[in-house]
Design a protein around this motif. Structure first.
Motif, PDB file in Angstrom:
ATOM      1  N   SER A   1      -0.036   6.802  -6.086  1.00 20.69           N
ATOM      2  CA  SER A   1       0.088   8.196  -5.702  1.00 20.69           C
ATOM      3  C   SER A   1       1.102   8.135  -7.420  1.00 20.69           C
ATOM      4  O   SER A   1       1.372   8.334  -8.158  1.00 20.69           O
ATOM      5  N   LEU A   2       2.467   7.085  -6.487  1.00 22.78           N
ATOM      6  CA  LEU A   2       2.971   6.496  -7.556  1.00 22.78           C
ATOM      7  C   LEU A   2       2.250   6.681  -9.124  1.00 22.78           C
ATOM      8  O   LEU A   2       2.996   6.630  -9.888  1.00 22.78           O
ATOM      9  N   LEU A   3       1.571   5.131  -8.556  1.00 22.62           N
ATOM     10  CA  LEU A   3       2.063   5.092 -10.274  1.00 22.62           C
ATOM     11  C   LEU A   3       0.394   5.288 -10.832  1.00 22.62           C
ATOM     12  O   LEU A   3       0.147   4.954 -12.068  1.00 22.62           O
ATOM     13  N   GLU A   4      -0.077   6.696 -10.018  1.00 19.86           N
ATOM     14  CA  GLU A   4      -1.518   7.614 -10.567  1.00 19.86           C
ATOM     15  C   GLU A   4      -1.231   8.789 -10.842  1.00 19.86           C
ATOM     16  O   GLU A   4      -1.558   8.927 -12.285  1.00 19.86           O
TER      17      GLU A   4
ATOM     18  N   ASP B   1       0.696  -1.371   0.362  1.00 13.75           N
ATOM     19  CA  ASP B   1       0.220  -0.138   0.292  1.00 13.75           C
ATOM     20  C   ASP B   1       0.745   1.525  -0.301  1.00 13.75           C
ATOM     21  O   ASP B   1       0.322   2.148  -0.194  1.00 13.75           O
ATOM     22  N   TYR B   2       2.023   0.932   0.501  1.00 12.33           N
ATOM     23  CA  TYR B   2       2.656   2.125   0.349  1.00 12.33           C
ATOM     24  C   TYR B   2       4.293   2.067   0.424  1.00 12.33           C
ATOM     25  O   TYR B   2       4.649   0.540   0.219  1.00 12.33           O
ATOM     26  N   ILE B   3       5.188   2.445  -0.180  1.00  9.11           N
ATOM     27  CA  ILE B   3       6.544   2.071  -0.353  1.00  9.11           C
ATOM     28  C   ILE B   3       6.953   2.806  -0.224  1.00  9.11           C
ATOM     29  O   ILE B   3       7.670   4.514   0.124  1.00  9.11           O
ATOM     30  N   ILE B   4       8.864   2.813   0.452  1.00  5.06           N
ATOM     31  CA  ILE B   4       9.802   3.514   1.127  1.00  5.06           C
ATOM     32  C   ILE B   4      10.519   3.148   0.016  1.00  5.06           C
ATOM     33  O   ILE B   4      11.107   2.041   0.052  1.00  5.06           O
ATOM     34  N   LEU B   5      11.179   4.241  -0.499  1.00 10.01           N
ATOM     35  CA  LEU B   5      12.383   3.850  -0.955  1.00 10.01           C
ATOM     36  C   LEU B   5      13.717   4.185  -0.335  1.00 10.01           C
ATOM     37  O   LEU B   5      13.631   5.599   0.194  1.00 10.01           O
ATOM     38  N   ILE B   6      14.750   3.628   0.166  1.00 10.11           N
ATOM     39  CA  ILE B   6      16.173   3.547   0.420  1.00 10.11           C
ATOM     40  C   ILE B   6      17.027   4.113   0.022  1.00 10.11           C
ATOM     41  O   ILE B   6      17.021   3.084  -0.956  1.00 10.11           O
ATOM     42  N   LYS B   7      17.777   5.081   0.233  1.00 11.34           N
ATOM     43  CA  LYS B   7      19.115   5.409  -0.410  1.00 11.34           C
ATOM     44  C   LYS B   7      20.369   5.786   0.009  1.00 11.34           C
ATOM     45  O   LYS B   7      20.335   6.768   0.594  1.00 11.34           O
ATOM     46  N   ASP B   8      21.663   4.512   0.241  1.00  8.75           N
ATOM     47  CA  ASP B   8      22.558   5.370   1.054  1.00  8.75           C
ATOM     48  C   ASP B   8      21.852   5.614   1.709  1.00  8.75           C
ATOM     49  O   ASP B   8      22.648   7.130   2.803  1.00  8.75           O
TER      50      ASP B   8
ATOM     51  N   ASP C   1       3.487   8.817 -20.163  1.00 10.51           N
ATOM     52  CA  ASP C   1       3.071   7.692 -19.833  1.00 10.51           C
ATOM     53  C   ASP C   1       3.054   7.126 -18.630  1.00 10.51           C
ATOM     54  O   ASP C   1       3.966   7.792 -17.365  1.00 10.51           O
ATOM     55  N   LYS C   2       2.485   6.351 -18.519  1.00 12.81           N
ATOM     56  CA  LYS C   2       2.377   5.694 -17.026  1.00 12.81           C
ATOM     57  C   LYS C   2       3.583   4.806 -16.093  1.00 12.81           C
ATOM     58  O   LYS C   2       3.982   4.350 -17.431  1.00 12.81           O
ATOM     59  N   PRO C   3       4.072   5.414 -15.233  1.00 15.77           N
ATOM     60  CA  PRO C   3       5.793   4.680 -14.355  1.00 15.77           C
ATOM     61  C   PRO C   3       5.368   3.535 -13.788  1.00 15.77           C
ATOM     62  O   PRO C   3       4.044   3.034 -13.549  1.00 15.77           O
ATOM     63  N   THR C   4       6.295   2.183 -14.004  1.00 12.67           N
ATOM     64  CA  THR C   4       6.190   1.270 -13.197  1.00 12.67           C
ATOM     65  C   THR C   4       6.860   1.876 -11.443  1.00 12.67           C
ATOM     66  O   THR C   4       7.644   2.565 -11.767  1.00 12.67           O
ATOM     67  N   ILE C   5       6.502   0.700 -10.706  1.00 11.83           N
ATOM     68  CA  ILE C   5       7.741   1.549  -9.705  1.00 11.83           C
ATOM     69  C   ILE C   5       9.259   1.537  -9.848  1.00 11.83           C
ATOM     70  O   ILE C   5       9.914   1.974  -9.010  1.00 11.83           O
TER      71      ILE C   5
ATOM     72  N   ILE D   1       7.476  13.475 -13.726  1.00 11.82           N
ATOM     73  CA  ILE D   1       6.993  14.200 -12.690  1.00 11.82           C
ATOM     74  C   ILE D   1       6.200  13.446 -11.749  1.00 11.82           C
ATOM     75  O   ILE D   1       5.329  12.474 -11.704  1.00 11.82           O
ATOM     76  N   ASN D   2       5.699  14.389 -10.547  1.00 13.94           N
ATOM     77  CA  ASN D   2       4.743  13.668 -10.023  1.00 13.94           C
ATOM     78  C   ASN D   2       3.188  13.645  -9.376  1.00 13.94           C
ATOM     79  O   ASN D   2       2.619  13.757  -8.775  1.00 13.94           O
ATOM     80  N   ASP D   3       2.835  15.223 -10.713  1.00 11.03           N
ATOM     81  CA  ASP D   3       1.464  15.351 -10.869  1.00 11.03           C
ATOM     82  C   ASP D   3       1.409  15.287 -11.935  1.00 11.03           C
ATOM     83  O   ASP D   3       1.308  16.761 -12.766  1.00 11.03           O
ATOM     84  N   LYS D   4       0.891  14.819 -13.006  1.00  6.80           N
ATOM     85  CA  LYS D   4       0.855  14.260 -14.154  1.00  6.80           C
ATOM     86  C   LYS D   4      -0.290  15.082 -14.868  1.00  6.80           C
ATOM     87  O   LYS D   4      -0.192  15.501 -15.565  1.00  6.80           O
ATOM     88  N   ASP D   5      -1.296  15.839 -13.589  1.00  9.52           N
ATOM     89  CA  ASP D   5      -2.445  16.174 -14.191  1.00  9.52           C
ATOM     90  C   ASP D   5      -2.477  17.938 -14.028  1.00  9.52           C
ATOM     91  O   ASP D   5      -2.123  18.530 -14.998  1.00  9.52           O
ATOM     92  N   LYS D   6      -1.422  18.643 -13.497  1.00 11.10           N
ATOM     93  CA  LYS D   6      -0.805  19.444 -13.068  1.00 11.10           C
ATOM     94  C   LYS D   6      -0.769  19.970 -14.224  1.00 11.10           C
ATOM     95  O   LYS D   6      -0.056  21.088 -14.361  1.00 11.10           O
ATOM     96  N   PHE D   7       0.502  18.904 -14.334  1.00 11.25           N
ATOM     97  CA  PHE D   7       2.370  19.672 -15.610  1.00 11.25           C
ATOM     98  C   PHE D   7       1.219  19.271 -16.686  1.00 11.25           C
ATOM     99  O   PHE D   7       1.145  19.874 -17.611  1.00 11.25           O
TER     100      PHE D   7
END
Lengths: 126, 285, 223
Positions: free
Chosen positions: B216-219, B198-205, B269-273, B253-259
């Motif tokens: 929201s990531l997918l849509e 339901d939620y995704i946490i991305l960890i880097k370094d 395009d729709k992104p994958t995670i 981009i993180n808000d395609k409607d606004k964009f």
């Protein structure tokens, strides 16, 4: 009830779910007072996040299609169905008025519009 | 909703790596996925939650401080960590006899019905199981005390797609059974998480880059395909990252409607995670 | 306490594949005792075999990364270590008792068929049993912490290094005692009178120190 979700569609997934459930309610596939699948249950069956399903249910509730009772689940709302039909008819009426305006301005005849209508409805039936 | 896991300012320092000020929660009824490259801190985060590496900061599980209530809390957790297990030189039946003494709430009948459901022989040495069978036995072992929380570190790695899906279905069923349950799951196979989290946490370094609902990531996110000129006209705050390709620019981009409202650029395009993760990790910004 | 029981069960199940090889070695030892007539060494041999086998549970744990899994269960590091010491000590004691009675049984059987009877001195046999147990305990008390420090595979080499240095140090110590002309008859007398109790107490102290060291090492180790 059929819920068909397309990832390539421009319509957001929650909207697709919302529309499928609305359609089922309007067609009478889902009866008044009938219990809808649980949010998590439907999410699991569709293999999507429960937040997506929750959003669809929230919007359906806002529009009066369903009613959610805490710890019991979501049910198809009673009575409002006639109201919904009227609302939809009104929506259609508005759109037709728009068609009328456009055709009047550009000199498109009633027959042209009717023909277009025919084609679209026939396509749908295939 | 109550929190099953709550991390506040959690840090852990090693010689060559640092987990840096991690904050997140896992609410009741939710599945949270941890993604990121190998060695960025997913397993370290998980070990911290289990009080296995003496981390700094506050860690609460079921609202209780893990350092103070370790035993009590662990009665209610089921964990898969790495490829660790009791022993491969035992049988599934012997595992039952051991775990009966291990957990106060061990449910022998449940364990046996899992063995039946997963078609696992009870008198064969685990060593002789296929990798899919081994994983299913591990899952049966961590589910049979009816834990409130599952912590899963790479539960699907090294398995074929059919078994992977079977396993994800087991977890789906588990969370559906009781609304107060949660799952924290790490994986480098992001498509698995796309269909369960339901939620995704991305960890880097050792740092959290984002913590967002999958929806929201997918849509709401999108990948814009455009020319260099078009790209130069986009304000920097309107995109997250970009990748310069040979013949085009790809822009996250993180808000395609606004964009779409602001710019006259339509090839989104729709992104994958996985796409999103790659932009964050390997983008040119 | 139940969790310690669970851990010991895990080790015993792991060892169950050793059953046959332990039996074979015990039979082999019995044959050796019979052919040489050295009944007094029986308990030492048997308790060594059985006592040492408990150390191989560390290897099983290492292969399966068992401790990493166990630490996700409601078990503390203290309990993990305690379970190993309980298993080791009880297997040595069981080995000793078994060896003691097996030696008596072997000697009595031999006396039935042989002309020159073996002298079965129960007290001497007991001395040798306790002495044997002390020796194995010394090895294990050193080996367990070194396994926690360096791992089951590497720990072995380190252990031999430690045992070797202990031998050297005690040899040097003994050399100085004789050099200094200390009267050791008192010590000898003491050992003759209270030898067994002294050894048992010494063994217990040894295990206690060993346990403390193991815990200290393991407490700060990350699986």
């Amino acid at each position: 009830m059929n819920i068909i979700i397309s990832n390539s569609s421009d319509i957001p997934i929650f909207k697709q779910i919302e529309n499928s459930i609305k359609e089922a309610i309007i067609k009478g596939e889902l009866k008044e007072q009938e219990l809808l699948p649980s949010v998590r249950g439907l999410a699991n069956d569709l293999k999507i996040s429960f937040l997506t399903v929750k959003r669809a249910y929230d919007e359906l509730e806002e529009e009066g299609f369903i009613k959610t009772i805490r710890s019991k689940g979501s049910f198809v709302a009673p009575k409002n169905l006639e109201l919904i039909r009227e609302e939809k008819l009104k929506e259609i009426q508005n759109l037709i008025e728009k068609i009328y305006d456009i055709s009047k301005v550009s000199g498109i005849t009633k027959e042209d519009v009717q023909e277009l209508f025919q084609i679209i409805f026939e396509e749908e039936n295939i | 909703m109550k929190e099953n896991i709550e991390l506040i300012n959690v840090s852990k320092e090693y010689k060559d790596f640092k987990l840096d000020n991690i904050n997140f929660t896992v609410k009741e009824g939710t599945i949270v996925g941890l993604i990121g490259e190998n060695g960025v801190g997913k397993t370290t985060t998980i070990k911290s939650i289990l009080n296995m590496n003496n981390p700094k900061g506050s860690i609460k599980v079921f609202g209780k401080d893990i350092k103070k209530y370790e035993k009590e809390v662990k009665e209610e957790i089921g964990t898969l960590l790495d490829d660790s297990y009791l022993s491969e030189y035992l049988t599934a039946k012997q595992i039952n006899f051991i775990m009966k003494d291990m957990y106060k709430k061990w449910d022998e009948n449940k364990y046996n019905s899992y063995l039946k459901e997963f078609k696992l022989p009870s008198n064969k040495l685990i060593k002789e199981f296929s990798s899919g069978m081994k994983m299913k036995l591990k899952i049966a072992t961590i589910l049979s005390h009816n834990p409130k929380l599952l912590i899963l570190d790479e539960p699907t790695s090294g398995l074929d797609p059919i078994v992977r899906n079977e396993i994800l279905d087991i977890f789906r069923k588990y969370i559906e059974e009781d609304e107060s349950r949660s799952i924290l799951i790490s994986s480098h196979i992001t498509t698995d998480l796309e269909h369960i989290a339901d939620y995704i946490i991305l960890i880097k370094d050792g740092k959290i880059i984002f913590n967002l609902p999958v929806t929201s990531l997918l849509e709401e996110y999108g990948i814009l395909r455009c020319t260099e000129e078009e790209f130069k006209n986009i304000d920097e705050e309107d995109y997250i990252n970009y990748k310069k390709e040979k013949y085009s620019y790809n822009v996250l981009i993180n808000d395609k409607d606004k964009f779409k409202n602001k710019y006259n650029l339509k090839t989104i395009d729709k992104p994958t995670i996985e796409d999103i993760m790659l932009f964050y990790i390997k983008g040119d910004k | 306490m139940n969790t310690i029981k669970a851990l010991i069960k895990k080790d015993l199940y792991n060892l169950s594949s050793y059953k046959v090889s332990i039996m074979i070695v015990v039979i082999f030892c019995s044959l050796a005792i019979i052919s040489t007539g050295s009944v007094n060494y029986g308990p030492i041999m048997i308790s060594t075999i059985i006592g040492m086998s408990s150390l191989s549970t560390f290897n099983y744990d290492e292969i399966s990364k068992a401790n990493k899994f166990i630490l996700t269960l409601p078990v503390s590091k203290k309990e993990i270590i305690l379970s190993k010491y309980i298993l080791t000590i009880s297997s040595i004691i069981i080995g000793g008792i078994l060896g003691y009675f097996l030696s008596i049984a072997l000697a009595s059987t031999m006396n039935l068929f042989n002309e020159n009877k073996i002298d079965i001195n129960l007290m001497r046999l007991l001395y040798s049993t306790v002495g044997g147990l002390f020796g194995i305990s010394l090895v294990e008390a050193i080996q367990i912490p070194s396994i926690y420090k360096w791992g089951a595979e590497k720990g072995r080499i380190q252990m031999f290094a430690i045992i070797f240095s202990i031998i050297v140090i005690s040899a040097i110590g003994f050399f100085f005692i004789t050099k200094l002309n200390v009267d050791i008859t008192n010590i000898e007398n003491f050992l003759n009178n209270y030898g067994i109790i002294f050894l048992i107490i010494l063994t217990m102290i040894m295990y206690y120190i060993s346990y403390k060291i193991s815990y200290k090492i393991y407490k700060n180790k990350e699986e």
